[in-house]
Motif scaffolding. Structure first.
Motif, PDB file in Angstrom:
ATOM      1  N   VAL A   5       0.873  -1.166   0.000  1.00  0.00           N
ATOM      2  CA  VAL A   5       0.000   0.000   0.000  1.00  0.00           C
ATOM      3  C   VAL A   5       0.909   1.214   0.000  1.00  0.00           C
ATOM      4  N   GLU A   6       0.659   2.108  -0.941  1.00  0.00           N
ATOM      5  CA  GLU A   6       1.450   3.334  -1.041  1.00  0.00           C
ATOM      6  C   GLU A   6       0.527   4.532  -0.881  1.00  0.00           C
ATOM      7  N   PHE A   7       0.989   5.495  -0.099  1.00  0.00           N
ATOM      8  CA  PHE A   7       0.261   6.746   0.058  1.00  0.00           C
ATOM      9  C   PHE A   7       1.045   7.857  -0.617  1.00  0.00           C
ATOM     10  N   VAL A 116      -2.035  -1.358  -3.861  1.00  0.00           N
ATOM     11  CA  VAL A 116      -3.004  -0.282  -3.688  1.00  0.00           C
ATOM     12  C   VAL A 116      -2.241   1.024  -3.569  1.00  0.00           C
ATOM     13  N   ILE A 117      -2.705   2.032  -4.303  1.00  0.00           N
ATOM     14  CA  ILE A 117      -2.134   3.373  -4.205  1.00  0.00           C
ATOM     15  C   ILE A 117      -3.230   4.309  -3.722  1.00  0.00           C
ATOM     16  N   TRP A 137      -5.194   0.488   7.087  1.00  0.00           N
ATOM     17  CA  TRP A 137      -4.269  -0.437   6.421  1.00  0.00           C
ATOM     18  C   TRP A 137      -3.284  -1.031   7.415  1.00  0.00           C
ATOM     19  N   ARG A 138      -2.774  -0.207   8.317  1.00  0.00           N
ATOM     20  CA  ARG A 138      -1.813  -0.711   9.309  1.00  0.00           C
ATOM     21  C   ARG A 138      -2.470  -1.730  10.232  1.00  0.00           C
ATOM     22  N   GLN A 143       2.336  -3.355   5.399  1.00  0.00           N
ATOM     23  CA  GLN A 143       3.361  -2.322   5.294  1.00  0.00           C
ATOM     24  C   GLN A 143       2.803  -1.188   4.445  1.00  0.00           C
ATOM     25  N   VAL A 144       2.994   0.019   4.902  1.00  0.00           N
ATOM     26  CA  VAL A 144       2.503   1.175   4.176  1.00  0.00           C
ATOM     27  C   VAL A 144       3.691   2.078   3.868  1.00  0.00           C
ATOM     28  N   GLN A 145       3.822   2.434   2.593  1.00  0.00           N
ATOM     29  CA  GLN A 145       4.875   3.356   2.178  1.00  0.00           C
ATOM     30  C   GLN A 145       4.278   4.748   2.021  1.00  0.00           C
ATOM     31  N   HIS A 146       5.081   5.739   2.361  1.00  0.00           N
ATOM     32  CA  HIS A 146       4.625   7.129   2.267  1.00  0.00           C
ATOM     33  C   HIS A 146       5.477   7.890   1.268  1.00  0.00           C
TER      34      HIS A 146
END
Length: 154
Positions: A5-7, A116-117, A137-138, A143-146
């Motif tokens: 997942v990317e934000f 997912v973006i 998501w967390r 894992q979430v990327q920023h």
């Protein structure tokens, strides 16, 4: 299975940003869903036709609440050859590996996606909703990327 997942946050013009993102995804051979409210989908649909006069990003707007477009073999053929689908709600399929969310909430069932973006606009209200989605998501153990956007990038 969802692998990331990317934000992308602080986006001044989310529709223009997603146009560029989808052009890149399409050129790399990805198939994607984009979710948003109907008004944003309308702006994105129009922008994808005109944002770059030298290229076209093939896409299909799906308006039905269940994510299904009109029935019939001619419509099925169109869906099969169109790499980008715009809809209020995403339905994971074998052909769709990327989900781009312009909506206010995290998609209810995004576990069937590979990636997912999340797109978060620069306004304070959008940032607050983005933080809620980040927490959701967390809580799923992902894992979430920023990727914060600088003013020149947004």
């Amino acid at each position: 299975m969802l692998t990331g997942v990317e934000f992308h946050t602080g986006i001044a013009d989310p529709v223009a940003f997603v146009c560029r993102l989808l052009r890149k995804a399409q050129r790399q051979g990805h198939k994607a869903w984009v979710t948003a409210d109907p008004q944003t989908l309308g702006r994105l649909d129009a922008a994808l036709w005109s944002f770059d006069p030298l290229s076209f990003v093939p896409h299909l707007r799906i308006d039905a609440p269940n994510g299904r477009a009109a029935a019939g073999p001619e419509h099925e053929a169109l869906r099969q050859r169109t790499p980008i689908w715009l809809a209020e709600h995403a339905i994971a399929t074998d052909e769709r590996s990327l989900l781009v969310n312009l909506g206010a909430e995290a998609p209810p069932d995004a576990t069937g996606w590979q990636r997912v973006i999340e797109i978060v606009a620069a306004e304070a209200a959008a940032a607050a909703r983005g933080r809620d989605r980040w927490r959701a998501w967390r809580e799923l153990g992902l894992q979430v990327q920023h990727h914060p956007m600088a003013a020149a990038d947004a």
